[in-house]
Scaffold this motif. Structure first.
Motif, PDB file in Angstrom:
ATOM      1  N   GLN A  28      33.978 -35.067 -25.987  1.00 40.26           N
ATOM      2  CA  GLN A  28      34.915 -36.113 -26.376  1.00 40.26           C
ATOM      3  C   GLN A  28      34.249 -37.183 -27.226  1.00 40.26           C
ATOM      4  O   GLN A  28      33.067 -37.447 -27.086  1.00 40.26           O
ATOM      5  N   PRO A  29      35.036 -37.807 -28.116  1.00 36.92           N
ATOM      6  CA  PRO A  29      34.485 -38.878 -28.953  1.00 36.92           C
ATOM      7  C   PRO A  29      34.091 -40.067 -28.084  1.00 36.92           C
ATOM      8  O   PRO A  29      34.741 -40.367 -27.086  1.00 36.92           O
ATOM      9  N   ARG A  30      33.023 -40.732 -28.474  1.00 41.00           N
ATOM     10  CA  ARG A  30      32.571 -41.908 -27.759  1.00 41.00           C
ATOM     11  C   ARG A  30      32.335 -43.037 -28.766  1.00 41.00           C
ATOM     12  O   ARG A  30      32.003 -42.791 -29.924  1.00 41.00           O
ATOM     13  N   TYR A  31      32.514 -44.266 -28.311  1.00 45.11           N
ATOM     14  CA  TYR A  31      32.175 -45.431 -29.116  1.00 45.11           C
ATOM     15  C   TYR A  31      30.876 -46.013 -28.557  1.00 45.11           C
ATOM     16  O   TYR A  31      30.804 -46.376 -27.384  1.00 45.11           O
ATOM     17  N   ILE A  32      29.866 -46.064 -29.414  1.00 43.39           N
ATOM     18  CA  ILE A  32      28.564 -46.562 -28.988  1.00 43.39           C
ATOM     19  C   ILE A  32      28.205 -47.795 -29.812  1.00 43.39           C
ATOM     20  O   ILE A  32      28.307 -47.779 -31.038  1.00 43.39           O
ATOM     21  N   GLU A  33      27.820 -48.853 -29.126  1.00 43.49           N
ATOM     22  CA  GLU A  33      27.339 -50.061 -29.794  1.00 43.49           C
ATOM     23  C   GLU A  33      25.819 -49.998 -29.824  1.00 43.49           C
ATOM     24  O   GLU A  33      25.173 -49.887 -28.777  1.00 43.49           O
ATOM     25  N   TYR A  34      25.259 -50.053 -31.037  1.00 39.79           N
ATOM     26  CA  TYR A  34      23.806 -49.976 -31.207  1.00 39.79           C
ATOM     27  C   TYR A  34      23.266 -51.326 -31.669  1.00 39.79           C
ATOM     28  O   TYR A  34      23.824 -51.957 -32.568  1.00 39.79           O
ATOM     29  N   HIS A  35      22.158 -51.735 -31.057  1.00 38.51           N
ATOM     30  CA  HIS A  35      21.462 -52.959 -31.456  1.00 38.51           C
ATOM     31  C   HIS A  35      20.115 -52.563 -32.058  1.00 38.51           C
ATOM     32  O   HIS A  35      19.302 -51.908 -31.390  1.00 38.51           O
ATOM     33  N   PHE A  36      19.906 -52.956 -33.304  1.00 38.24           N
ATOM     34  CA  PHE A  36      18.673 -52.634 -34.022  1.00 38.24           C
ATOM     35  C   PHE A  36      17.775 -53.870 -34.093  1.00 38.24           C
ATOM     36  O   PHE A  36      18.246 -54.961 -34.448  1.00 38.24           O
ATOM     37  N   ASN A  37      16.501 -53.677 -33.775  1.00 40.77           N
ATOM     38  CA  ASN A  37      15.525 -54.763 -33.874  1.00 40.77           C
ATOM     39  C   ASN A  37      14.206 -54.215 -34.400  1.00 40.77           C
ATOM     40  O   ASN A  37      13.763 -53.141 -33.979  1.00 40.77           O
ATOM     41  N   PRO A  38      13.598 -54.933 -35.341  1.00 38.71           N
ATOM     42  CA  PRO A  38      12.303 -54.466 -35.855  1.00 38.71           C
ATOM     43  C   PRO A  38      11.188 -54.678 -34.843  1.00 38.71           C
ATOM     44  O   PRO A  38      11.221 -55.622 -34.054  1.00 38.71           O
ATOM     45  N   ILE A  39      10.226 -53.756 -34.853  1.00 37.28           N
ATOM     46  CA  ILE A  39       8.996 -53.929 -34.077  1.00 37.28           C
ATOM     47  C   ILE A  39       7.939 -54.429 -35.056  1.00 37.28           C
ATOM     48  O   ILE A  39       7.633 -53.750 -36.049  1.00 37.28           O
ATOM     49  N   THR A  40       7.421 -55.602 -34.825  1.00 34.67           N
ATOM     50  CA  THR A  40       6.455 -56.186 -35.766  1.00 34.67           C
ATOM     51  C   THR A  40       5.035 -56.058 -35.230  1.00 34.67           C
ATOM     52  O   THR A  40       4.790 -56.095 -34.017  1.00 34.67           O
ATOM     53  N   THR A  41       4.115 -55.903 -36.146  1.00 39.67           N
ATOM     54  CA  THR A  41       2.703 -55.835 -35.798  1.00 39.67           C
ATOM     55  C   THR A  41       2.179 -57.248 -35.539  1.00 39.67           C
ATOM     56  O   THR A  41       2.901 -58.233 -35.684  1.00 39.67           O
ATOM     57  N   THR A  42       0.907 -57.344 -35.160  1.00 47.51           N
ATOM     58  CA  THR A  42       0.345 -58.659 -34.846  1.00 47.51           C
ATOM     59  C   THR A  42       0.357 -59.598 -36.050  1.00 47.51           C
ATOM     60  O   THR A  42       0.379 -60.816 -35.876  1.00 47.51           O
ATOM     61  N   ASP A  43       0.366 -59.059 -37.259  1.00 42.63           N
ATOM     62  CA  ASP A  43       0.419 -59.918 -38.438  1.00 42.63           C
ATOM     63  C   ASP A  43       1.851 -60.140 -38.932  1.00 42.63           C
ATOM     64  O   ASP A  43       2.074 -60.634 -40.037  1.00 42.63           O
ATOM     65  N   GLY A  44       2.858 -59.746 -38.095  1.00 45.19           N
ATOM     66  CA  GLY A  44       4.249 -60.039 -38.415  1.00 45.19           C
ATOM     67  C   GLY A  44       4.934 -59.056 -39.336  1.00 45.19           C
ATOM     68  O   GLY A  44       6.047 -59.303 -39.786  1.00 45.19           O
ATOM     69  N   ILE A  45       4.315 -57.927 -39.638  1.00 47.81           N
ATOM     70  CA  ILE A  45       4.899 -56.934 -40.533  1.00 47.81           C
ATOM     71  C   ILE A  45       5.668 -55.900 -39.711  1.00 47.81           C
ATOM     72  O   ILE A  45       5.110 -55.321 -38.776  1.00 47.81           O
ATOM     73  N   PRO A  46       6.955 -55.645 -40.031  1.00 49.78           N
ATOM     74  CA  PRO A  46       7.720 -54.631 -39.292  1.00 49.78           C
ATOM     75  C   PRO A  46       7.087 -53.251 -39.439  1.00 49.78           C
ATOM     76  O   PRO A  46       6.813 -52.796 -40.547  1.00 49.78           O
ATOM     77  N   GLY A  47       6.822 -52.595 -38.300  1.00 47.97           N
ATOM     78  CA  GLY A  47       6.207 -51.279 -38.339  1.00 47.97           C
ATOM     79  C   GLY A  47       6.992 -50.233 -37.579  1.00 47.97           C
ATOM     80  O   GLY A  47       6.589 -49.080 -37.503  1.00 47.97           O
ATOM     81  N   GLY A  48       8.108 -50.631 -36.996  1.00 45.89           N
ATOM     82  CA  GLY A  48       8.925 -49.695 -36.235  1.00 45.89           C
ATOM     83  C   GLY A  48      10.256 -50.345 -35.890  1.00 45.89           C
ATOM     84  O   GLY A  48      10.526 -51.482 -36.269  1.00 45.89           O
ATOM     85  N   VAL A  49      11.070 -49.592 -35.176  1.00 50.24           N
ATOM     86  CA  VAL A  49      12.414 -50.071 -34.855  1.00 50.24           C
ATOM     87  C   VAL A  49      12.751 -49.705 -33.412  1.00 50.24           C
ATOM     88  O   VAL A  49      12.462 -48.590 -32.974  1.00 50.24           O
ATOM     89  N   THR A  50      13.354 -50.662 -32.691  1.00 52.69           N
ATOM     90  CA  THR A  50      13.924 -50.328 -31.392  1.00 52.69           C
ATOM     91  C   THR A  50      15.441 -50.267 -31.555  1.00 52.69           C
ATOM     92  O   THR A  50      16.029 -51.077 -32.281  1.00 52.69           O
TER      93      THR A  50
END
Length: 201
Positions: free
Chosen positions: A62-84
């Protein structure tokens, strides 16, 4: 990198097979349009954006409605290196909202066909009332369009005969007790003429 049990089950259901360890979900087993869409979401997060989306997707039968929250994973120097990505199933709430919109739409069509006017209002315990919606028949009775009524200084109450307004305010507490009431009052239409109205509240 990691996904919980529900994520593994849902993605495997969409793939039609078990998701392999380390396998990219941005691969050819999904439709190209879907892959491009999700690549765009990941790219937004990798640019440092925090955002949410609602996706109508199909897991299992069955079809489902999913709400996704995207947030960047930043390295120690503040550069995004991944996503949650956090997903939440909101199917029940979404379906209830759609049913409410459909029901409201049907009721409005019926209301517009009636010769009597119909309105919806929010009433507050301090005596204030806010007109949320009025059917077209109200214009025939009062000379005011629904939009004009909402823009009147003091709202619709400003067109009531003063002593009748006081009587209506006395009746309002009965509404908050869950009682259905019928009230009669006089208004002044656009031409300044007196009209009697009866409301079943």
């Amino acid at each position: 990198i990691v996904g919980n049990e529900l994520y593994q089950r849902n993605v495997s259901a969409a793939l039609g097979r078990k998701l392999m360890p380390g396998e990219s979900v941005l691969q050819s087993a999904f439709p190209p349009v879907a892959l491009a869409e999700w690549q765009g979401y990941y790219d937004r997060a990798l640019r440092g954006e925090h955002f949410s989306i609602v996706v109508r997707t199909r897991f299992a039968q069955q079809p489902r409605y999913i709400e996704y929250h995207f947030n960047p994973i930043t390295t120690t120097d503040g550069i995004p290196g991944g996503v949650t990505v956090f997903g939440r199933d909101i199917t029940v709430a979404q379906q209830a909202e759609e049913q409410l919109r459909e029901s409201e739409s049907r009721h409005r069509v019926v209301a517009e066909l009636m010769s009597d006017y119909v309105y919806a209002a929010t009433v507050y315990r301090d005596g204030r009332a806010q007109t949320d919606w009025i059917s077209g028949a109200f214009e025939r009775i009062t000379g005011y369009t629904p939009d004009e009524v909402r823009q009147l200084p003091g709202g619709f109450a400003s067109r009531l005969v003063t002593e009748d307004l006081a009587g209506l305010l006395e009746q309002q507490p009965r509404l908050f007790d869950g009682e259905a009431i019928i009230v009669e009052y006089r208004i002044r239409n656009r031409a300044g003429e007196i009209r009697w109205l009866r409301d079943a509240l």
